[in-house]
Design a protein around this motif. Structure first.
Motif, PDB file in Angstrom:
ATOM      1  N   ARG A   9       1.004  -0.989   0.052  1.00 35.13           N
ATOM      2  CA  ARG A   9      -0.105  -0.213   0.067  1.00 35.13           C
ATOM      3  C   ARG A   9       1.045   1.422  -0.022  1.00 35.13           C
ATOM      4  N   ARG A  51      -1.763   6.741   1.447  1.00 33.57           N
ATOM      5  CA  ARG A  51      -3.035   6.346   1.418  1.00 33.57           C
ATOM      6  C   ARG A  51      -3.832   7.199   2.512  1.00 33.57           C
ATOM      7  N   ARG A  52      -5.048   7.487   2.222  1.00 35.92           N
ATOM      8  CA  ARG A  52      -5.926   8.091   3.180  1.00 35.92           C
ATOM      9  C   ARG A  52      -6.549   6.901   3.985  1.00 35.92           C
ATOM     10  N   THR A  53      -6.611   7.188   5.452  1.00 31.37           N
ATOM     11  CA  THR A  53      -7.336   6.205   6.516  1.00 31.37           C
ATOM     12  C   THR A  53      -8.923   6.352   6.475  1.00 31.37           C
ATOM     13  N   ARG A  86     -11.462   5.780  -5.998  1.00 33.74           N
ATOM     14  CA  ARG A  86     -10.139   5.606  -5.276  1.00 33.74           C
ATOM     15  C   ARG A  86     -10.277   5.784  -3.838  1.00 33.74           C
ATOM     16  N   ARG A 122     -11.685   2.454  -2.246  1.00 32.70           N
ATOM     17  CA  ARG A 122     -10.477   1.341  -2.254  1.00 32.70           C
ATOM     18  C   ARG A 122      -9.711   1.742  -1.259  1.00 32.70           C
ATOM     19  N   ASP A 123      -9.016   2.854  -1.012  1.00 29.96           N
ATOM     20  CA  ASP A 123      -8.365   3.282   0.194  1.00 29.96           C
ATOM     21  C   ASP A 123      -8.776   2.997   1.414  1.00 29.96           C
ATOM     22  N   ASN A 124     -10.244   3.322   1.462  1.00 31.14           N
ATOM     23  CA  ASN A 124     -10.906   2.787   2.786  1.00 31.14           C
ATOM     24  C   ASN A 124     -10.850   1.358   2.960  1.00 31.14           C
ATOM     25  N   ASP A 158      -7.876   0.169   4.319  1.00 37.07           N
ATOM     26  CA  ASP A 158      -7.719   0.587   5.911  1.00 37.07           C
ATOM     27  C   ASP A 158      -8.438  -0.416   6.745  1.00 37.07           C
TER      28      ASP A 158
END
Length: 165
Positions: free
Chosen positions: A6, A10-12, A48, A51-53, A56
């Motif tokens: 990752r 990347r945002r949490t 996006r 997907r990042d979430n 996480d």
């Protein structure tokens, strides 16, 4: 040499995003990031952030990838821990509970079992996502496989029902 899976930037997941994704997976059992994007944040330009979430939530382990389809779509499901957290987040109460998707392996081959994600189930979830995107129904107003008792005593199951929240 280990390569990071990752990106560091990347945002949490935030409280609202976490809640939305867990609720959507609670109702539909399994979904692709594209479907979850349409169900939770259809006004975003792309998936996006969804997907990042999901990544996480996987780190916490609240969700997991159940399978990867031939066209490379990932199908996500709740873990036991994620299901417990989703139950606490759901309001109003009385929303139909999805089945926990357990990871089971064939004893002789070690192959993952129960990962069938047919086109029909995908179409039902995508229909709900597109209805929500069009402003019809609330994310928590969708339910799947709702039985309707007929006069003959048989039960007819509706693939998708939209109710007012």
């Amino acid at each position: 040499m280990n390569v990071a899976r990752r990106p560091k930037h990347r945002r949490t997941s935030t409280g609202p995003r976490r809640r939305e994704l867990l609720q959507a997976l609670w109702i539909f059992q399994r979904a692709t990031p594209y479907q979850l994007w349409k169900l939770t944040r259809p006004d975003n330009k792309h998936d996006r952030l969804t997907r990042d979430n999901l990544l996480d939530l996987e780190d916490h382990p609240l969700v997991r990838i159940e399978s990867v389809q031939e066209d490379k779509r990932q199908v996500w499901v709740l873990t036991k821990r994620g299901r417990g957290e989703a139950r606490q987040l759901l309001e109003p109460k009385g929303i139909r509970v999805s089945v926990l998707r357990k990871q089971e392996y064939a004893p002789d081959t070690g192959e993952l079992l129960g990962t069938g994600y047919d086109d029909h189930a995908a179409a039902v979830t995508l229909t709900a996502a597109e209805l929500h995107r069009a402003g019809i129904g609330h994310r928590l107003g969708f339910q799947t496989e709702i039985g309707h008792r007929l006069r003959t005593g048989y039960v007819q199951r509706a693939d998708l029902v939209v109710r007012e929240p």
